[in-house]
Design a protein around this motif. Structure first.
Motif, PDB file in Angstrom:
ATOM      1  N   ALA A 364       6.772  -0.317  17.418  1.00  0.00           N
ATOM      2  CA  ALA A 364       6.453  -0.825  18.753  1.00  0.00           C
ATOM      3  C   ALA A 364       6.751   0.219  19.827  1.00  0.00           C
ATOM      4  N   SER A 365       7.903   0.865  19.732  1.00  0.00           N
ATOM      5  CA  SER A 365       8.289   1.856  20.737  1.00  0.00           C
ATOM      6  C   SER A 365       7.362   3.072  20.709  1.00  0.00           C
ATOM      7  N   LEU A 366       7.061   3.557  19.516  1.00  0.00           N
ATOM      8  CA  LEU A 366       6.199   4.739  19.396  1.00  0.00           C
ATOM      9  C   LEU A 366       4.771   4.433  19.842  1.00  0.00           C
ATOM     10  N   SER A 367       4.276   3.253  19.481  1.00  0.00           N
ATOM     11  CA  SER A 367       2.900   2.890  19.863  1.00  0.00           C
ATOM     12  C   SER A 367       2.769   2.725  21.369  1.00  0.00           C
ATOM     13  N   GLU A 368       3.837   2.240  22.002  1.00  0.00           N
ATOM     14  CA  GLU A 368       3.790   2.044  23.456  1.00  0.00           C
ATOM     15  C   GLU A 368       3.887   3.381  24.194  1.00  0.00           C
ATOM     16  N   ARG A 369       4.787   4.261  23.748  1.00  0.00           N
ATOM     17  CA  ARG A 369       5.010   5.508  24.472  1.00  0.00           C
ATOM     18  C   ARG A 369       4.027   6.608  24.076  1.00  0.00           C
ATOM     19  N   PRO A 371       0.593   6.259  22.403  1.00  0.00           N
ATOM     20  CA  PRO A 371      -0.518   5.515  21.792  1.00  0.00           C
ATOM     21  C   PRO A 371      -1.589   6.404  21.165  1.00  0.00           C
ATOM     22  N   GLN A 372      -1.656   7.669  21.535  1.00  0.00           N
ATOM     23  CA  GLN A 372      -2.686   8.555  21.005  1.00  0.00           C
ATOM     24  C   GLN A 372      -2.296   9.165  19.662  1.00  0.00           C
ATOM     25  N   GLN A 373      -1.024   9.069  19.308  1.00  0.00           N
ATOM     26  CA  GLN A 373      -0.557   9.658  18.053  1.00  0.00           C
ATOM     27  C   GLN A 373      -0.628   8.635  16.917  1.00  0.00           C
ATOM     28  N   THR A 374      -0.592   9.165  15.690  1.00  0.00           N
ATOM     29  CA  THR A 374      -0.554   8.338  14.489  1.00  0.00           C
ATOM     30  C   THR A 374       0.889   8.184  14.035  1.00  0.00           C
ATOM     31  N   HIS A 375       1.260   6.969  13.639  1.00  0.00           N
ATOM     32  CA  HIS A 375       2.632   6.687  13.202  1.00  0.00           C
ATOM     33  C   HIS A 375       2.566   5.989  11.841  1.00  0.00           C
ATOM     34  N   LEU A 376       3.068   6.653  10.805  1.00  0.00           N
ATOM     35  CA  LEU A 376       2.935   6.157   9.438  1.00  0.00           C
ATOM     36  C   LEU A 376       4.304   5.905   8.812  1.00  0.00           C
ATOM     37  N   PHE A 377       4.440   4.771   8.126  1.00  0.00           N
ATOM     38  CA  PHE A 377       5.701   4.375   7.513  1.00  0.00           C
ATOM     39  C   PHE A 377       5.526   4.205   6.004  1.00  0.00           C
ATOM     40  N   PHE A 378       6.460   4.783   5.246  1.00  0.00           N
ATOM     41  CA  PHE A 378       6.443   4.677   3.787  1.00  0.00           C
ATOM     42  C   PHE A 378       7.820   5.088   3.281  1.00  0.00           C
ATOM     43  N   GLY A 379       8.086   4.860   1.998  1.00  0.00           N
ATOM     44  CA  GLY A 379       9.387   5.306   1.512  1.00  0.00           C
ATOM     45  C   GLY A 379       9.743   4.795   0.144  1.00  0.00           C
ATOM     46  N   HIS A 380      10.946   5.204  -0.298  1.00  0.00           N
ATOM     47  CA  HIS A 380      11.489   4.802  -1.589  1.00  0.00           C
ATOM     48  C   HIS A 380      12.391   3.582  -1.340  1.00  0.00           C
ATOM     49  N   LEU A 381      11.810   2.395  -1.400  1.00  0.00           N
ATOM     50  CA  LEU A 381      12.558   1.214  -0.972  1.00  0.00           C
ATOM     51  C   LEU A 381      13.808   0.983  -1.811  1.00  0.00           C
ATOM     52  N   GLY A 382      13.733   1.318  -3.098  1.00  0.00           N
ATOM     53  CA  GLY A 382      14.859   1.038  -3.976  1.00  0.00           C
ATOM     54  C   GLY A 382      16.143   1.735  -3.603  1.00  0.00           C
ATOM     55  N   ASP A 383      16.071   2.855  -2.871  1.00  0.00           N
ATOM     56  CA  ASP A 383      17.290   3.569  -2.485  1.00  0.00           C
ATOM     57  C   ASP A 383      17.462   3.643  -0.970  1.00  0.00           C
ATOM     58  N   GLY A 384      16.680   2.853  -0.229  1.00  0.00           N
ATOM     59  CA  GLY A 384      16.846   2.802   1.221  1.00  0.00           C
ATOM     60  C   GLY A 384      16.356   4.036   1.958  1.00  0.00           C
ATOM     61  N   ILE A 406      14.101   8.032  17.458  1.00  0.00           N
ATOM     62  CA  ILE A 406      14.277   7.587  16.077  1.00  0.00           C
ATOM     63  C   ILE A 406      15.703   7.792  15.597  1.00  0.00           C
ATOM     64  N   TYR A 407      16.290   8.949  15.906  1.00  0.00           N
ATOM     65  CA  TYR A 407      17.637   9.206  15.395  1.00  0.00           C
ATOM     66  C   TYR A 407      18.681   8.321  16.067  1.00  0.00           C
ATOM     67  N   ALA A 408      18.469   7.969  17.316  1.00  0.00           N
ATOM     68  CA  ALA A 408      19.372   7.022  17.973  1.00  0.00           C
ATOM     69  C   ALA A 408      19.278   5.652  17.299  1.00  0.00           C
ATOM     70  N   ALA A 409      18.059   5.248  16.919  1.00  0.00           N
ATOM     71  CA  ALA A 409      17.872   3.980  16.229  1.00  0.00           C
ATOM     72  C   ALA A 409      18.515   4.014  14.845  1.00  0.00           C
ATOM     73  N   VAL A 410      18.421   5.151  14.174  1.00  0.00           N
ATOM     74  CA  VAL A 410      19.040   5.307  12.853  1.00  0.00           C
ATOM     75  C   VAL A 410      20.555   5.174  12.956  1.00  0.00           C
ATOM     76  N   SER A 411      21.125   5.806  13.978  1.00  0.00           N
ATOM     77  CA  SER A 411      22.570   5.723  14.179  1.00  0.00           C
ATOM     78  C   SER A 411      23.010   4.285  14.446  1.00  0.00           C
ATOM     79  N   LYS A 412      22.240   3.593  15.250  1.00  0.00           N
ATOM     80  CA  LYS A 412      22.557   2.196  15.565  1.00  0.00           C
ATOM     81  C   LYS A 412      22.500   1.326  14.316  1.00  0.00           C
ATOM     82  N   ALA A 413      21.588   1.660  13.405  1.00  0.00           N
ATOM     83  CA  ALA A 413      21.454   0.903  12.158  1.00  0.00           C
ATOM     84  C   ALA A 413      22.454   1.340  11.095  1.00  0.00           C
ATOM     85  N   GLU A 414      23.331   2.303  11.452  1.00  0.00           N
ATOM     86  CA  GLU A 414      24.338   2.843  10.541  1.00  0.00           C
ATOM     87  C   GLU A 414      23.693   3.516   9.327  1.00  0.00           C
ATOM     88  N   GLY A 415      22.583   4.223   9.586  1.00  0.00           N
ATOM     89  CA  GLY A 415      21.909   4.962   8.542  1.00  0.00           C
ATOM     90  C   GLY A 415      22.226   6.442   8.633  1.00  0.00           C
TER      91      GLY A 415
END
Length: 463
Positions: A364-369, A371-384, A406-415
């Motif tokens: 949501a944050s990336l699409s709002e700020r 909107p012209q860029q592509t934002h793709l999500f994927f990963g190895h769910l089994g290991d977080g 993104i890194y501020a959000a990661v820190s907040k999520a304790e990742g």
């Protein structure tokens, strides 16, 4: 550095290694000017091409005496700029330090030099009836020493662990040229501090990994692959929990959100796997010994998940080629990285119970700020391990804003800000989002202890 200093260093290195191991050639320098990251390319002052681990130690001894900064290079497939030379550095390539030295066919251990490419190693042990489970998209180019230096993870961590769990012993050339041998070949070894752990994942800032003792697995005789369509992240997590409880042979669980799947189909000209589009897709792999039993167990498990509405649709590969077709969606990452440059490529670790919220908020944050860029999500769910690819960004200021967000959000999520790619130079400014000040200070003390002249991979991980 003055010409006479260059001449003196060059002569000393030639004397120590031989003329064929020391290059001032511009074409060779250009080939060693950068890794796969967006870090600015820089030709090294000279390129060292040692042939043996002992050569590596001799080179470091000379470099330390001349206080010459050096960057260690493996297959140059890194995405954080760790192997890209900085101004005035010498490049130390391990490409020729590539012997497979010994193989314990009874105990299942393999001793190799650091420059062996991952795919070559996989092929070698497979022919001998064994299996090395680490697997990466860059398997044909990346080297096993670099895999160790970054504690590589890949697609099968859910079952076999990261590179750290696959290493029994190491040999390391320290920055002063001392050869530190920790070539343990047994699983149980409680004889004091396990020093090899200092070097696994330290990205070459403490020493140069030259030899490795690897732990192998018996070669699986069967593999089964399935692609599952799910309606939500919550359903994907439920599917993962169910399969982990019932399938001892589960080796991979890759999650791809719809945005990634659409981009993969577009760039690789792949057909849509299902008649309808779904919010997310789970790519499941099992590796086992009994084709009939393993396949039946997978089919029964997925049938149950379909009945309960956890899975919306499923494709189970019928042949090896069919399995490759299903994996093709996930393995378009390299092409997408090239297409979206300059990009922000995130390799983050997120606690499972916070991943869905982070993905929703980040999208949501990336699409709002942006909107012209592509934002793709994927990963190895089994290991977080979550990957996010966002771009292209022509403006470096925009790129920095994305990284901070993104890194501020990661820190907040304790990742953590790097799950498997390392910190290098690109992520160095953001290390504080994952590591406390006391941790960083202790790492600096270790660096100063082992590399008092500061010549080895300076500026990587931390300043």
């Amino acid at each position: 550095m003055h010409a006479q200093d260059t001449d003196a260093l060059h002569l000393a290195l030639v004397e120590a290694l031989g003329a064929d191991c020391v290059s001032l050639d511009a074409a060779v320098a250009e080939a060693h000017a950068g890794d796969w990251s967006d870090a600015p390319r820089m030709r090294p002052r000279m390129t060292l091409l040692p042939r043996t681990p002992e050569d590596v130690a001799r080179a470091l001894r000379v470099l330390a005496k001349h206080r010459q900064a050096v960057v260690v290079q493996g297959g140059l497939t890194g995405l954080t700029g760790g192997a890209t030379p900085q101004a005035g550095e010498v490049a130390l390539s391990l490409a020729r330090v590539n012997a497979i030295e010994s193989f314990d066919r009874i105990g299942g251990t393999l001793t190799v030099q650091a420059g062996v490419p991952l795919e070559q190693l996989q092929t070698f042990v497979k022919a001998e009836g064994w299996f090395f489970p680490l697997d990466l998209g860059a398997r044909g180019t990346c080297q096993i020493g670099g895999n160790a230096a970054t504690n590589a993870g890949g697609n099968r961590v859910i079952r076999f662990g990261t590179m750290r769990e696959l290493i029994l012993g190491l040999e390391v050339a320290l920055p002063d040229g001392t050869m530190l041998s920790m070539m343990n070949r047994v699983t149980k070894n409680t004889t004091g501090v396990d020093l090899k752990q200092l070097f696994i994942g330290s990205e070459g800032m403490l020493g140069v990994i030259t030899r490795i003792v690897l732990k192998l697995e018996p070669k699986p005789s069967t593999a089964n692959t399935a692609l599952c369509a799910v309606a939500s992240f919550d359903d994907a997590a439920r599917l993962l929990k169910y399969l982990r409880a019932r399938l001892a042979s589960l080796s991979s669980f890759e999650l791809m959100w719809q945005d990634f799947m659409s981009a993969a189909m577009d760039i690789a000209h792949l057909k849509a796997p299902f008649g309808d589009a779904y919010p997310a897709y789970a790519l499941v792999e099992t590796l086992g010994e009994s084709d009939d039993d393993d396949r039946r167990a997978l089919e029964q498990s997925l049938e149950r998940m379909l009945e309960e509405g956890i899975v919306q649709d499923v494709i189970i590969a019928q042949t090896i080629d069919h399995a490759k077709q299903l994996w093709a969606y996930r393995e378009t990452v390299g092409e997408l990285l090239s297409k979206l440059k300059p990009h922000a490529a995130f390799d983050i670790g997120i606690p499972m119970d916070r991943m869905e919220r982070l993905v929703e908020d980040a999208r949501a944050s990336l699409s709002e700020r942006f909107p012209q860029q592509t934002h793709l999500f994927f990963g190895h769910l089994g290991d977080g391990n979550l990957h996010l690819l966002s771009g292209p960004y022509a403006d470096a200021t925009d790129l920095l804003q994305v990284e901070e967000l993104i890194y501020a959000a990661v820190s907040k999520a304790e990742g953590c800000i790097s799950a498997e790619h390392g910190i290098g130079v690109i992520k160095g400014p953001f290390l504080h989002y994952s590591r406390s000040e006391p941790e960083i200070e202790l790492m600096k003390k270790l660096k100063a202890l082992l590399d008092p002249t500061g010549i080895l991979n300076a500026g990587r991980v931390m300043k």
